[in-house]
Design an enzyme around this catalytic site. Structure first.
Site, PDB file in Angstrom:
ATOM      1  CE1 TYR A  76      -4.292  -1.287  -0.498  1.00  0.00           C
ATOM      2  CE2 TYR A  76      -3.283  -2.862   0.784  1.00  0.00           C
ATOM      3  CZ  TYR A  76      -4.295  -2.597  -0.218  1.00  0.00           C
ATOM      4  OH  TYR A  76      -5.147  -3.478  -0.516  1.00  0.00           O
ATOM      5  NE  ARG A  79      -2.615   0.006  -5.417  1.00  0.00           N
ATOM      6  CZ  ARG A  79      -3.595  -0.546  -4.505  1.00  0.00           C
ATOM      7  NH1 ARG A  79      -3.540  -1.607  -3.985  1.00  0.00           N
ATOM      8  NH2 ARG A  79      -4.951  -0.176  -5.073  1.00  0.00           N
ATOM      9  CG  HIS A 130     -13.754  -0.663  -3.366  1.00  0.00           C
ATOM     10  ND1 HIS A 130     -13.431  -1.385  -4.456  1.00  0.00           N
ATOM     11  CD2 HIS A 130     -15.250  -1.301  -2.882  1.00  0.00           C
ATOM     12  CE1 HIS A 130     -14.524  -2.096  -4.989  1.00  0.00           C
ATOM     13  NE2 HIS A 130     -15.432  -2.258  -3.765  1.00  0.00           N
ATOM     14  CB  CYS A 138      -7.530   1.916  14.624  1.00  0.00           C
ATOM     15  SG  CYS A 138      -7.254   0.915  15.604  1.00  0.00           S
ATOM     16  CB  CYS A 143     -10.143   1.571  17.366  1.00  0.00           C
ATOM     17  SG  CYS A 143      -9.455   3.245  17.683  1.00  0.00           S
ATOM     18  CB  CYS A 192      -4.637   3.260  16.499  1.00  0.00           C
ATOM     19  SG  CYS A 192      -5.987   4.441  17.205  1.00  0.00           S
ATOM     20  CB  CYS A 195      -7.226   1.981  20.661  1.00  0.00           C
ATOM     21  SG  CYS A 195      -6.490   1.259  19.382  1.00  0.00           S
TER      22      CYS A 195
HETATM   23  C1  BJW Z   1      -9.539  -0.599 -19.405  1.00  0.00           C
HETATM   24  C2  BJW Z   1      -8.224  -0.045 -19.543  1.00  0.00           C
HETATM   25  C3  BJW Z   1      -8.470   1.418 -20.245  1.00  0.00           C
HETATM   26  C4  BJW Z   1      -7.888  -1.746 -18.470  1.00  0.00           C
HETATM   27  N1  BJW Z   1      -9.405   1.754 -20.619  1.00  0.00           N
HETATM   28  N2  BJW Z   1     -10.603  -0.150 -19.698  1.00  0.00           N
HETATM   29  C5  BJW Z   1     -22.197 -11.329  -4.047  1.00  0.00           C
HETATM   30  C6  BJW Z   1     -21.733 -12.471  -4.707  1.00  0.00           C
HETATM   31  C7  BJW Z   1     -20.453 -12.775  -4.846  1.00  0.00           C
HETATM   32  C8  BJW Z   1     -19.596 -12.446  -3.765  1.00  0.00           C
HETATM   33  C9  BJW Z   1     -19.899 -11.290  -2.998  1.00  0.00           C
HETATM   34  C10 BJW Z   1     -21.073 -10.884  -3.094  1.00  0.00           C
HETATM   35  N3  BJW Z   1     -21.177  -9.728  -2.194  1.00  0.00           N
HETATM   36  C11 BJW Z   1     -20.248  -9.554  -1.783  1.00  0.00           C
HETATM   37  C12 BJW Z   1     -19.240 -10.504  -2.003  1.00  0.00           C
HETATM   38  C13 BJW Z   1     -17.868 -10.866  -1.490  1.00  0.00           C
HETATM   39  C14 BJW Z   1     -16.726  -9.852  -2.088  1.00  0.00           C
HETATM   40  C15 BJW Z   1     -16.806 -10.261  -3.641  1.00  0.00           C
HETATM   41  O1  BJW Z   1     -17.099  -9.358  -4.484  1.00  0.00           O
HETATM   42  N4  BJW Z   1     -16.445 -11.251  -4.151  1.00  0.00           N
HETATM   43  C16 BJW Z   1     -16.003 -11.394  -5.661  1.00  0.00           C
HETATM   44  C17 BJW Z   1     -14.687 -11.254  -6.152  1.00  0.00           C
HETATM   45  C18 BJW Z   1     -16.753 -12.770  -5.763  1.00  0.00           C
HETATM   46  N5  BJW Z   1     -17.040  -8.564  -1.956  1.00  0.00           N
HETATM   47  C19 BJW Z   1     -16.660  -8.101  -0.748  1.00  0.00           C
HETATM   48  O2  BJW Z   1     -16.026  -8.672   0.237  1.00  0.00           O
HETATM   49  C20 BJW Z   1     -17.118  -6.333  -0.557  1.00  0.00           C
HETATM   50  N6  BJW Z   1     -17.769  -6.464   0.847  1.00  0.00           N
HETATM   51  C21 BJW Z   1     -18.973  -6.878   1.002  1.00  0.00           C
HETATM   52  O3  BJW Z   1     -19.849  -6.679   0.058  1.00  0.00           O
HETATM   53  O4  BJW Z   1     -19.372  -6.771   2.316  1.00  0.00           O
HETATM   54  C22 BJW Z   1     -20.468  -7.504   2.672  1.00  0.00           C
HETATM   55  C23 BJW Z   1     -20.264  -9.046   2.567  1.00  0.00           C
HETATM   56  C24 BJW Z   1     -18.892  -9.614   2.803  1.00  0.00           C
HETATM   57  C25 BJW Z   1     -18.868 -10.852   2.478  1.00  0.00           C
HETATM   58  C26 BJW Z   1     -19.906 -11.794   1.946  1.00  0.00           C
HETATM   59  C27 BJW Z   1     -20.998 -11.119   1.623  1.00  0.00           C
HETATM   60  C28 BJW Z   1     -21.112  -9.827   1.828  1.00  0.00           C
HETATM   61  C29 BJW Z   1     -15.613  -5.537  -0.521  1.00  0.00           C
HETATM   62  C30 BJW Z   1     -14.995  -5.675  -1.791  1.00  0.00           C
HETATM   63  C31 BJW Z   1     -13.636  -4.879  -1.536  1.00  0.00           C
HETATM   64  C32 BJW Z   1     -12.919  -5.038  -2.843  1.00  0.00           C
HETATM   65  N7  BJW Z   1     -11.628  -4.537  -2.384  1.00  0.00           N
HETATM   66  C33 BJW Z   1     -10.448  -4.179  -3.659  1.00  0.00           C
HETATM   67  C34 BJW Z   1      -9.398  -3.700  -2.783  1.00  0.00           C
HETATM   68  C35 BJW Z   1      -9.421  -2.351  -2.586  1.00  0.00           C
HETATM   69  C36 BJW Z   1      -8.189  -1.858  -1.969  1.00  0.00           C
HETATM   70  C37 BJW Z   1      -7.179  -1.645  -2.876  1.00  0.00           C
HETATM   71  O5  BJW Z   1      -7.371  -0.912  -3.904  1.00  0.00           O
HETATM   72  O6  BJW Z   1      -5.991  -2.268  -2.785  1.00  0.00           O
HETATM   73  O7  BJW Z   1     -11.043  -3.324  -4.335  1.00  0.00           O
HETATM   74  S1  BJW Z   1     -10.410  -5.774  -4.373  1.00  0.00           S
HETATM   75  C38 BJW Z   1     -10.072  -4.876  -5.924  1.00  0.00           C
HETATM   76  O8  BJW Z   1     -10.982  -5.288  -6.993  1.00  0.00           O
HETATM   77  C39 BJW Z   1     -10.415  -3.515  -5.581  1.00  0.00           C
HETATM   78  C40 BJW Z   1     -11.206  -2.977  -6.872  1.00  0.00           C
HETATM   79  O9  BJW Z   1     -11.637  -1.954  -6.703  1.00  0.00           O
HETATM   80  C41 BJW Z   1     -11.914  -4.095  -7.143  1.00  0.00           C
HETATM   81  C42 BJW Z   1     -12.494  -4.233  -8.598  1.00  0.00           C
HETATM   82  O10 BJW Z   1     -11.357  -4.229  -9.449  1.00  0.00           O
HETATM   83  P1  BJW Z   1     -11.653  -3.452 -11.056  1.00  0.00           P
HETATM   84  O11 BJW Z   1     -11.578  -2.106 -10.644  1.00  0.00           O
HETATM   85  O12 BJW Z   1     -12.708  -3.789 -11.762  1.00  0.00           O
HETATM   86  O13 BJW Z   1     -10.172  -3.743 -11.768  1.00  0.00           O
HETATM   87  P2  BJW Z   1      -9.805  -5.013 -12.293  1.00  0.00           P
HETATM   88  O14 BJW Z   1      -8.476  -5.083 -12.538  1.00  0.00           O
HETATM   89  O15 BJW Z   1     -10.509  -6.226 -12.194  1.00  0.00           O
HETATM   90  O16 BJW Z   1     -10.499  -4.660 -13.964  1.00  0.00           O
HETATM   91  C43 BJW Z   1      -9.978  -3.786 -14.755  1.00  0.00           C
HETATM   92  C44 BJW Z   1     -10.943  -3.463 -16.075  1.00  0.00           C
HETATM   93  O17 BJW Z   1     -10.346  -2.339 -16.724  1.00  0.00           O
HETATM   94  C45 BJW Z   1     -10.512  -4.838 -16.906  1.00  0.00           C
HETATM   95  O18 BJW Z   1     -11.872  -5.340 -17.461  1.00  0.00           O
HETATM   96  C46 BJW Z   1      -9.902  -4.408 -18.092  1.00  0.00           C
HETATM   97  O19 BJW Z   1     -10.121  -4.932 -19.492  1.00  0.00           O
HETATM   98  C47 BJW Z   1     -10.162  -2.676 -18.144  1.00  0.00           C
HETATM   99  N8  BJW Z   1      -9.139  -1.850 -18.691  1.00  0.00           N
HETATM  100  N9  BJW Z   1      -7.187  -0.917 -19.190  1.00  0.00           N
HETATM  101  C48 BJW Z   1     -10.727   0.838 -20.501  1.00  0.00           C
HETATM  102  N10 BJW Z   1      -7.172   1.775 -20.345  1.00  0.00           N
HETATM  103 ZN    ZN Z   2      -7.299   2.495  17.581  1.00  0.00          ZN
END
Ligand code: BJW
Ligand code: ZN
Length: 307
Positions: A76, A79, A130, A138, A143, A192, A195
């Site tokens: 991070y 990043r 996100h 924390c 906390c 933190c 806490c």
């Molecule tokens: C271009 C390009 C150019 C390239 N021009 N295009 C329902 C069903 C199934 C699972 C779940 C569900 N609800 C919740 C879940 C669990 C989970 C989840 O979704 N899992 C799936 C993987 C199955 N979700 C969660 O846990 C979320 N929390 C939640 O829902 O809480 C309640 C809950 C929990 C548990 C169970 C049920 C409910 C939280 C999700 C947090 C995601 N966090 C991250 C990290 C953030 C911090 C960090 O940045 O490090 O977020 S993971 C990562 O993926 C990051 C991104 O924001 C996210 C999405 O990725 P993104 O942006 O789509 O990137 P890519 O690389 O995948 O795609 C890039 C695209 O761009 C590609 O298509 C390329 O072709 C294109 N591209 N260059 C145009 N120039």
């Molecule tokens: Zn704390």
């Protein structure tokens, strides 16, 4: 969930898109890492989704942080450094300009890189699903301490290796999986100030963590208020929920156009194609967004800005 996919009728059809845009008052955008790719920031999945030899999504979990907070912090801190060096691109600027022209435009972004705010996207028309690399929280859930707008780079002295700049063409030692990471004791990571026991952590949303509840309620209320004319799905693989669900949530069948803007929009996995009124544009968001939105926002300045 995504449905069976095929190339939609309105594939790369800018003229038909402009007709729909002219008739649209309420637009929702769902953005992902592809939007920031032209600013030099890597996406999560596919090429570029590896950091050292780790899958970037494997480091984005509370479990990874619990197991190896130093490693996750290096990821991070790197990043943060990269995001601070990057500049918002013409895609971010086009969305910010659309927000200023269209009060009923709401932008949901999964990106944590701060490039939307830096493009002066109005705060009340932007939901950072996100969180932000520049919020620090924390790790102790009970906390509640949080610090906004922390742009320290290096984040702390122990993480200086993540903020090194190397000559163009040379690899940063931190990114070379063949080079061992210097041992950084966990005790050198900041605690933190509230806490005094929890480690500080990035204010982003990891897998398995809840998104901000008030923000989710506000988004649902916005979607439910009136019909949504168009959903722009920009540079995201649409695999992470709840973000991936908003296009369908906002759809009023027979009316709402879901518009995919993705480099790989010719690949069925990257397309929403559920209805005749949908659009898909294959290409770089940095090129496509200014072109697609031009009837509303006008032509960009030479540097991609609109002000
Ligand atoms: C271009 C390009 C150019 C390239 N021009 N295009 C329902 C069903 C199934 C699972 C779940 C569900 N609800 C919740 C879940 C669990 C989970 C989840 O979704 N899992 C799936 C993987 C199955 N979700 C969660 O846990 C979320 N929390 C939640 O829902 O809480 C309640 C809950 C929990 C548990 C169970 C049920 C409910 C939280 C999700 C947090 C995601 N966090 C991250 C990290 C953030 C911090 C960090 O940045 O490090 O977020 S993971 C990562 O993926 C990051 C991104 O924001 C996210 C999405 O990725 P993104 O942006 O789509 O990137 P890519 O690389 O995948 O795609 C890039 C695209 O761009 C590609 O298509 C390329 O072709 C294109 N591209 N260059 C145009 N120039
Ligand atoms: Zn704390």
């Amino acid at each position: 969930m995504k449905a069976t996919l095929a190339i939609p009728k309105n594939y790369n059809n800018v003229a038909a898109f402009h007709e729909k845009l002219a008739a649209s008052k309420r637009i929702l955008a769902v953005c992902g890492a592809g939007l920031s790719a032209a600013s030099g920031l890597p996406t999560f999945r596919g090429a570029g989704g590896l950091w050292r030899n780790y899958d970037a999504t494997e480091l984005a979990t509370p479990g990874a942080f619990r197991q190896d907070p130093v490693l996750v912090w290096l990821f991070y801190a790197y990043r943060r450094h990269m995001a601070l060096k990057a500049k918002p691109n013409a895609g971010h600027h086009a969305l910010a300009a659309l927000a200023k022209k269209m009060p009923e435009f709401l932008c949901l972004s999964q990106n944590v890189d701060n490039l939307h705010p830096r493009a002066n996207h109005p705060d009340d028309q932007l939901k950072l699903l996100h969180g932000s690399l520049f919020d620090i929280k924390c790790f102790n859930k009970s906390c509640g301490w949080i610090e906004h707008h922390n742009y320290a780079d290096p984040f702390c002295p122990a993480l200086v290796a993540a903020s090194e700049d190397v000559e163009p063409g040379k690899a940063l030692p931190l990114l070379d999986p063949k080079q061992k990471l210097a041992k950084i004791p966990e005790s050198e990571l900041p605690k933190c100030p509230s806490c005094k026991t929890g480690l500080q952590r990035p204010g982003v949303v990891w897998f398995g963590e809840q998104l901000d509840e008030q923000m989710l309620r506000d988004i649902d209320a916005w979607i439910d208020r009136h019909v949504v004319d168009m959903v722009l799905v920009i540079g995201t693989s649409s695999v992470v929920y709840p973000a991936a669900g908003y296009a369908e949530k906002a759809r009023t069948e027979g009316h709402t156009s879901v518009v995919t803007v993705n480099l790989d929009a010719a690949t069925p996995e990257n397309l929403y194609q559920l209805e005749d009124e949908d659009f898909a544009f294959a290409g770089d968001a940095v090129v496509l967004l200014p072109q697609l939105l031009e009837p509303v926002i006008g032509p960009a300045n030479g540097d991609g800005t609109y002000e």
